[in-house]
Design a protein around this motif. Structure first.
Motif, PDB file in Angstrom:
ATOM      1  N   ALA A  47      16.756 -21.256  19.237  1.00 32.44           N
ATOM      2  CA  ALA A  47      17.977 -21.613  19.486  1.00 32.44           C
ATOM      3  C   ALA A  47      18.586 -21.341  20.935  1.00 32.44           C
ATOM      4  CB  ALA A  47      18.972 -21.188  18.405  1.00 32.44           C
ATOM      5  N   ARG A  48      18.179 -20.137  21.174  1.00 33.21           N
ATOM      6  CA  ARG A  48      18.822 -19.457  22.598  1.00 33.21           C
ATOM      7  C   ARG A  48      18.194 -20.352  23.786  1.00 33.21           C
ATOM      8  NH1 ARG A  48      17.869 -13.422  23.771  1.00 33.21           N
ATOM      9  NH2 ARG A  48      15.743 -13.843  23.306  1.00 33.21           N
ATOM     10  N   GLU A  49      16.787 -20.766  23.718  1.00 29.76           N
ATOM     11  CA  GLU A  49      16.021 -21.469  24.862  1.00 29.76           C
ATOM     12  C   GLU A  49      16.405 -22.827  24.823  1.00 29.76           C
ATOM     13  OE1 GLU A  49      11.987 -20.245  23.866  1.00 29.76           O
ATOM     14  OE2 GLU A  49      12.567 -18.146  24.579  1.00 29.76           O
ATOM     15  N   GLN A  94      27.160  -2.280  13.699  1.00 29.06           N
ATOM     16  CA  GLN A  94      27.261  -3.011  15.225  1.00 29.06           C
ATOM     17  C   GLN A  94      27.316  -4.392  15.087  1.00 29.06           C
ATOM     18  OE1 GLN A  94      28.094  -0.976  17.634  1.00 29.06           O
ATOM     19  NE2 GLN A  94      28.208   0.824  16.055  1.00 29.06           N
ATOM     20  N   TYR A  95      26.435  -4.946  14.230  1.00 28.42           N
ATOM     21  CA  TYR A  95      26.368  -6.325  14.056  1.00 28.42           C
ATOM     22  C   TYR A  95      27.058  -6.938  12.822  1.00 28.42           C
ATOM     23  CZ  TYR A  95      22.144  -5.168  16.868  1.00 28.42           C
ATOM     24  OH  TYR A  95      21.689  -4.535  17.873  1.00 28.42           O
ATOM     25  N   GLU A  96      26.691  -8.352  12.424  1.00 26.54           N
ATOM     26  CA  GLU A  96      27.906  -8.908  11.771  1.00 26.54           C
ATOM     27  C   GLU A  96      27.139  -9.127  10.214  1.00 26.54           C
ATOM     28  OE1 GLU A  96      31.031  -9.757  11.690  1.00 26.54           O
ATOM     29  OE2 GLU A  96      31.363  -9.721  14.003  1.00 26.54           O
ATOM     30  N   ALA A 153      27.443 -19.025   9.404  1.00 29.91           N
ATOM     31  CA  ALA A 153      27.240 -17.450   9.389  1.00 29.91           C
ATOM     32  C   ALA A 153      26.001 -16.904  10.055  1.00 29.91           C
ATOM     33  CB  ALA A 153      27.096 -16.957   7.795  1.00 29.91           C
ATOM     34  N   VAL A 154      24.996 -17.535  10.111  1.00 30.06           N
ATOM     35  CA  VAL A 154      23.620 -17.395  10.856  1.00 30.06           C
ATOM     36  C   VAL A 154      24.019 -17.365  12.266  1.00 30.06           C
ATOM     37  CG1 VAL A 154      21.427 -18.331  11.530  1.00 30.06           C
ATOM     38  CG2 VAL A 154      21.998 -18.494   9.071  1.00 30.06           C
ATOM     39  N   GLU A 155      24.941 -18.324  12.654  1.00 27.08           N
ATOM     40  CA  GLU A 155      24.976 -18.673  14.307  1.00 27.08           C
ATOM     41  C   GLU A 155      25.606 -17.328  14.458  1.00 27.08           C
ATOM     42  OE1 GLU A 155      26.584 -22.158  15.559  1.00 27.08           O
ATOM     43  OE2 GLU A 155      24.823 -23.393  15.667  1.00 27.08           O
ATOM     44  N   ALA A 156      26.929 -17.051  13.707  1.00 30.77           N
ATOM     45  CA  ALA A 156      27.799 -15.831  14.102  1.00 30.77           C
ATOM     46  C   ALA A 156      26.920 -14.494  14.132  1.00 30.77           C
ATOM     47  CB  ALA A 156      28.858 -15.750  12.993  1.00 30.77           C
ATOM     48  N   CYS A 157      25.872 -14.301  13.313  1.00 33.76           N
ATOM     49  CA  CYS A 157      25.401 -13.218  13.212  1.00 33.76           C
ATOM     50  C   CYS A 157      24.452 -12.973  14.699  1.00 33.76           C
ATOM     51  CB  CYS A 157      24.100 -13.190  12.223  1.00 33.76           C
ATOM     52  SG  CYS A 157      24.804 -12.771  10.515  1.00 33.76           S
ATOM     53  N   TRP A 158      23.943 -14.142  15.130  1.00 34.35           N
ATOM     54  CA  TRP A 158      23.094 -14.373  16.308  1.00 34.35           C
ATOM     55  C   TRP A 158      23.862 -13.898  17.583  1.00 34.35           C
ATOM     56  CZ3 TRP A 158      20.552 -19.940  15.728  1.00 34.35           C
ATOM     57  CH2 TRP A 158      19.514 -19.720  14.914  1.00 34.35           C
ATOM     58  N   GLN A 159      25.412 -14.493  17.453  1.00 33.01           N
ATOM     59  CA  GLN A 159      26.174 -14.203  18.443  1.00 33.01           C
ATOM     60  C   GLN A 159      26.711 -12.578  18.581  1.00 33.01           C
ATOM     61  OE1 GLN A 159      29.224 -17.043  17.421  1.00 33.01           O
ATOM     62  NE2 GLN A 159      27.982 -18.700  18.002  1.00 33.01           N
TER      63      GLN A 159
END
Length: 448
Positions: A54-56, A101-103, A117-123
């Motif tokens: 997703a990042r790339e 520290q993380y969501e 929620a998955v995207e928010a965890c990544w962010q």
């Protein structure tokens, strides 16, 4: 989960989450618990491969291939209410747990909510808080990847955390259990005051219990926390059967990992205990260091007492310097000594600081705080000065250390000599005050 569902590069079954670089620290620990026979809620892991993809390719957002893989796994799970939790490759380490520290997202129902929620965890990996913590731990933030655990959420009747070793005292024979009604997130986040039980690990005896008034009750099913209309927030969350099951499970988990653990747990309406997470207690090294420091201080005090020094009381200088650094104390202690600036002021008004206060003025740094040694403090006035400081008065009012000692001792001749000394000091103080006033009037103020 449905046996027809197959793991892929982007999503793996939680029980198959064995490679930390693929699934992160939290997921690996959960998989270990599953293989150890502990009751862990079913789920799956969105891998670090998905995060990197997703990042790339899509600026950190889900594309269709990722969304399809997650949707397939979620449907196989039965599309229940789930908890969506970050699982970074730098998480639940022996020396840095990354707790908080993380969501984490609770009460997620439906694929749209889960994907968000998955995207928010990544962010959350890119948040200023997370990057600052990683930097403090000496971990390169750019080297960390984020997986995401999606688990069936336990409809908890009561939940909380359990430490298999007392994290404050380091007592490895005592478990500490914290519990509240409903979801345990309120305990982990600190948003509610939980019940706390101190339990002997071997015997199961509850040595101490604190029942808190749990004002905010975290509810299941997406409802916001609120007051408990049943009034149970004033009653203990756990019965003796649940405490015993937690104790036995905590001992098993500690034995399984070979080290004291910080365990998150939940008990549903049917009384079934689930383990939600287990990670090392990272504060024990600090506890051990504090205990070593305390032993060193006590040894020093005992030795000094045998040599005739003490008792000690807190000095009001500590209000200005509550925890002076070694450098600061090396300067201040010399200034406050009989040979330093403080002693010079005493001599200027007519006092005669004795030789045994030339080095430190009767002050000592004990456990990082400034104390006055009552066995020698009076000698700042003169050798053998026949008055002592009153320990009881100083404990009530440390400011009294700035006045003359009040407890009379010594012979009549010594007291008579002290009276003459005090008379000379009073005369000198009057002369100094008059002289300073004249200088202010004739020299200092005109030059302003």
């Amino acid at each position: 989960m449905n046996n027809q569902w197959q793991s892929c590069a982007f999503v793996v079954n939680l029980s198959q989450a064995v490679r930390k670089e693929q699934v992160g620290g939290k997921a690996v620990n959960l998989a270990r618990l599953i293989h150890g026979g502990f009751n862990v809620p079913d789920g799956f892991v969105v891998t670090t491969t998905a995060f990197c993809h997703a990042r790339e390719t899509n600026h950190g957002h889900l594309d269709d291939s990722l969304a399809d893989a997650i949707s397939t796994a979620y449907r196989a799970l039965g599309e229940p209410v789930v908890a969506v939790r970050s699982s970074a490759t730098a998480e639940d380490l022996a020396d840095s747990s990354m707790a908080g520290q993380y969501e984490t997202f609770l009460n997620r129902k439906g694929i749209v909510s889960v994907l968000a929620a998955v995207e928010a965890c990544w962010q959350s990996l890119c948040s200023e808080r997370s990057r600052s913590y990683l930097e403090h731990q000496g971990i390169d933030a750019d080297s960390v990847a984020m997986a995401v655990v999606v688990q069936r959420q336990v409809p908890a009747r009561v939940a909380g955390v359990m430490f298999t070793c007392n994290p404050q005292t380091g007592d490895d024979g005592e478990l500490v259990i914290e519990a509240t009604w409903g979801l345990g997130e309120a305990v982990v986040s600190g948003s509610t005051q939980p019940d706390t039980l101190w339990v002997r690990k071997d015997s199961g005896m509850i040595s101490r219990i604190h029942v808190a008034e749990k004002e905010s009750v975290p509810l299941n099913g997406g409802e916001a926390p609120g007051s408990d209309p049943t009034g149970r927030h004033r009653s203990s969350c756990l019965d003796t059967k649940s405490v015993e099951e937690l104790r036995a499970t905590g001992r098993r988990i500690e034995s399984y990992y070979g080290a004291p653990q910080d365990v998150e747990w939940a008990i549903d309406e049917h009384g079934e205990l689930f383990i939600l997470q287990s990670r090392p207690i990272t504060s024990l090294e600090q506890v051990a260091a504090r205990k070593r420091c305390q032993e060193e201080v006590l040894t020093w005090i005992r030795q000094r007492r045998e040599e005739g020094y003490g008792p000690w009381v807190r000095h009001n200088l500590g209000e200005t310097l509550p925890l002076p650094s070694p450098l600061t104390w090396s300067i201040i202690s010399k200034f406050m000594s009989g040979a330093g600036g403080w002693g010079s002021m005493y001599r200027q008004v007519g006092f005669e600081p004795a030789a045994n206060v030339r080095e430190d003025g009767g002050l000592a740094l004990i456990g990082g705080r400034i104390y006055l040694d009552l066995s020698v403090a009076h000698e700042m006035f003169a050798p053998g000065f026949p008055y002592r400081f009153d320990p009881g008065l100083l404990r009530q009012n440390p400011q009294a250390a700035q006045s003359s000692p009040t407890r009379r001792c010594g012979t009549f001749r010594e007291q008579r000599r002290a009276a003459k000394l005090l008379y000379r000091v009073e005369r000198n103080l009057h002369q100094l005050a008059t002289s300073l006033h004249d200088r202010l009037e004739t020299e200092i103020i005109p030059q302003l």
